[in-house]
Design an enzyme around this catalytic site. Structure first.
Site, PDB file in Angstrom:
ATOM      1  N   GLY A   1      -3.666  20.036  29.836  1.00 11.90           N
ATOM      2  CA  GLY A   1      -5.048  19.597  29.969  1.00 11.90           C
ATOM      3  C   GLY A   1      -5.877  19.931  28.730  1.00 11.90           C
TER       4      GLY A   1
ATOM      5  N   GLN B   1      -8.970  18.894  37.328  1.00  9.58           N
ATOM      6  CA  GLN B   1      -9.031  19.504  38.668  1.00  9.58           C
ATOM      7  C   GLN B   1      -9.038  18.467  39.782  1.00  9.58           C
ATOM      8  OE1 GLN B   1      -8.526  22.473  39.703  1.00  9.58           O
ATOM      9  NE2 GLN B   1      -8.620  23.600  37.777  1.00  9.58           N
TER      10      GLN B   1
ATOM     11  N   SER C   1      -3.632  17.313  34.008  1.00  5.06           N
ATOM     12  CA  SER C   1      -2.694  18.394  33.692  1.00  5.06           C
ATOM     13  C   SER C   1      -1.702  18.542  34.842  1.00  5.06           C
ATOM     14  CB  SER C   1      -3.485  19.699  33.503  1.00  5.06           C
ATOM     15  OG  SER C   1      -2.608  20.779  33.338  1.00  5.06           O
ATOM     16  N   ALA C   2      -0.402  18.599  34.497  1.00  2.00           N
ATOM     17  CA  ALA C   2       0.636  18.604  35.541  1.00  2.00           C
ATOM     18  C   ALA C   2       0.537  19.834  36.450  1.00  2.00           C
ATOM     19  CB  ALA C   2       2.015  18.539  34.894  1.00  2.00           C
TER      20      ALA C   2
ATOM     21  N   CYS D   1     -10.271  33.484  34.199  1.00  6.30           N
ATOM     22  CA  CYS D   1     -10.278  34.390  33.057  1.00  6.30           C
ATOM     23  C   CYS D   1      -9.201  33.966  32.074  1.00  6.30           C
ATOM     24  CB  CYS D   1     -10.035  35.801  33.518  1.00  6.30           C
ATOM     25  SG  CYS D   1      -8.659  35.930  34.638  1.00  6.30           S
TER      26      CYS D   1
HETATM   27  N1  PLP Z   1     -10.013  21.165  32.360  1.00  2.00           N
HETATM   28  C1  PLP Z   1     -10.224  21.779  33.539  1.00  2.00           C
HETATM   29  C2  PLP Z   1     -11.338  21.300  34.404  1.00  2.00           C
HETATM   30  C3  PLP Z   1      -9.431  22.854  33.941  1.00  2.00           C
HETATM   31  O1  PLP Z   1      -9.656  23.454  35.102  1.00  2.00           O
HETATM   32  C4  PLP Z   1      -8.387  23.286  33.081  1.00  2.00           C
HETATM   33  C5  PLP Z   1      -7.561  24.467  33.430  1.00  2.00           C
HETATM   34  O2  PLP Z   1      -8.033  25.389  34.073  1.00  2.00           O
HETATM   35  C6  PLP Z   1      -8.180  22.599  31.874  1.00  2.00           C
HETATM   36  C7  PLP Z   1      -9.017  21.544  31.542  1.00  2.00           C
HETATM   37  C8  PLP Z   1      -7.059  22.990  30.945  1.00  2.00           C
HETATM   38  O3  PLP Z   1      -5.817  22.599  31.465  1.00  2.00           O
HETATM   39  P1  PLP Z   1      -4.449  23.286  31.002  1.00  2.00           P
HETATM   40  O4  PLP Z   1      -4.324  24.566  31.754  1.00  2.00           O
HETATM   41  O5  PLP Z   1      -3.384  22.309  31.377  1.00  2.00           O
HETATM   42  O6  PLP Z   1      -4.531  23.476  29.527  1.00  2.00           O
END
Ligand code: PLP
Length: 389
Positions: free
Chosen positions: A69, A179, A199-200, A324
């Site tokens: 993500g 999310q 994000s997987a 965190c």
């Molecule tokens: N965007 C949101 C809203 C998220 O909650 C997260 C992860 O907590 C991310 C992006 C980042 O994703 P990743 O953990 O796959 O890097």
């Protein structure tokens, strides 16, 4: 001791079928190779790409596989071509994830763009549409970044309404759907987004793989340069094992969207029990449309970090307000942004300092939250006592 995992928004456990899909991909060749092994790897990867595109009503060529993500969000922040002309400004919601906020700040610092402007949210956590309208009075071609669902509160932003406003403006809309994906149905065409990040591991797939999915015709310049993979938009040999797990997990999550919506009944029961125990508890975003699985609540006098540790010792895994990084918990920028009119920064801080995020998922059971209420109520009563002494 039994463990209760109530932290699906941090990462969702992998199902056996997903693990099997990942394992099958470990033996794949390099999809860029022209020999038989390579062609077979490309065939399974492109099949996964088609299946993922179908779930989000996108075109397979629109799916750009990334390392997750965060990379997908960073890539989106580098979108430069809007229908009205080259992007000259970025507007971002105040409660965006750090992957979007920090990438936008970095672009501002690099001075690639003259303006990065933050849009406020209402006390319920949804984007302030009036502020967006004011910002759009300026005709500058803009990249607007508003997430679909907030990771801390589960609050859903009115993305389709935002997209409708942007169409007339000729700007680009990127929606961080990390999310929301696998938790609610996402139809990119119906929403009117130009790009979404997924994000997987948030939907039951492996960590370290995700995608930026873009509408037909959107120009994406690569962040990572290399062998021209992903139609030249993301260099680097693709993570075939991860991609196969990603597609399998996304399909399973989509088949279970109705069950997922049912988690809202447990969430509501838990929130009612919290209120019964401590009527002053603040449920953040409760007035807004929210993801069914997410609850974020806080009470002055409590400390998030202490709560997370006490709950962990009792076998319960939850998050402290803001997810965190590297074990360090800092005050949530999301909860601070939702400051109620008339509330002082200090009051919001007190409730936010004791905030917890509970998030359910496919393996949750109806009574998983009961033990949490027991421990939390105990600590809240002790905090009351301390305050009275
Ligand atoms: N965007 C949101 C809203 C998220 O909650 C997260 C992860 O907590 C991310 C992006 C980042 O994703 P990743 O953990 O796959 O890097």
């Amino acid at each position: 001791m039994s463990r209760y995992y109530l932290d699906y928004n941090a990462t969702a456990p992998v199902r056996p079928q997903v693990a099997a899909a990942v394992t099958s991909g470990l033996h794949a060749g390099n999809p860029s190779s022209v020999h038989d092994e390579g062609r077979r790897a490309r065939a399974v990867m492109d099949d996964a790409r088609r299946r993922l595109a179908r779930l989000f009503n996108a075109r397979p060529e629109g799916v750009i596989f990334t390392s997750g993500g965060t990379e997908a969000c960073n890539l989106a922040l580098h979108l430069r071509a809007a229908p009205a002309g080259p992007v000259r400004r970025i507007l971002i919601g105040k409660t965006e994830h750090a992957a979007v906020l920090k990438a936008a700040q970095a672009i501002g610092i690099q001075n690639e763009l003259p303006a990065v402007q933050v849009l406020p949210v209402h006390p319920d956590g949804t984007l302030d549409m009036a502020a967006l309208e004011v910002a759009l009075q300026d005709a500058t071609p803009t990249l607007v970044c508003v997430m679909l669902a907030n990771n801390e509160t589960g609050v859903l932003h009115p993305v389709a309404d935002i997209a409708a406003k942007l169409r007339a403006h000729g700007s680009v809309l990127f929606c961080d759907a990390v999310q929301a994906a696998g938790k609610i149905a996402i139809d990119m065409q119906a929403l009117g987004c130009d790009a979404i990040s997924v994000s997987a591991h948030k939907l039951g797939g492996p960590m370290g793989v995700g995608a930026l999915i873009v509408r037909n015709g959107l120009v994406v310049s690569p962040l990572l340069l290399g062998g021209g993979q992903e139609l030249g938009r993301r260099g680097g040999s693709e993570n075939i094992a991860g991609i196969l797990g990603f597609a399998a997990a996304a399909e399973m999550a989509h088949q279970e969207l109705v069950d997922f919506a049912g988690l809202g009944a447990w969430r509501d029961a838990m929130e009612a029990a919290l209120k019964e125990s401590q009527p002053q508890v603040e449920i953040f975003g409760a007035q807004a449309p929210r993801l069914a699985n997410t609850s974020c609540f806080g009470l002055a006098g409590l400390n998030s970090e202490t709560l997370v540790m006490a709950l962990d010792l009792a076998g319960i895994a939850v998050s402290a307000g803001a997810a965190c990084s590297s074990g360090k918990v800092s005050r949530s920028h999301v909860l601070a942004a939702m400051q109620t009119r008339g509330q002082t920064e200090g009051q919001v801080g007190e409730n936010a300092d004791g905030a917890l995020r509970v998030s359910f998922g496919w393996q949750s059971q109806a009574d998983d939250w009961h033990r949490l209420i027991e421990i939390w109520s105990d600590l809240a009563a002790k905090a009351d006592q301390l305050a009275a002494e």
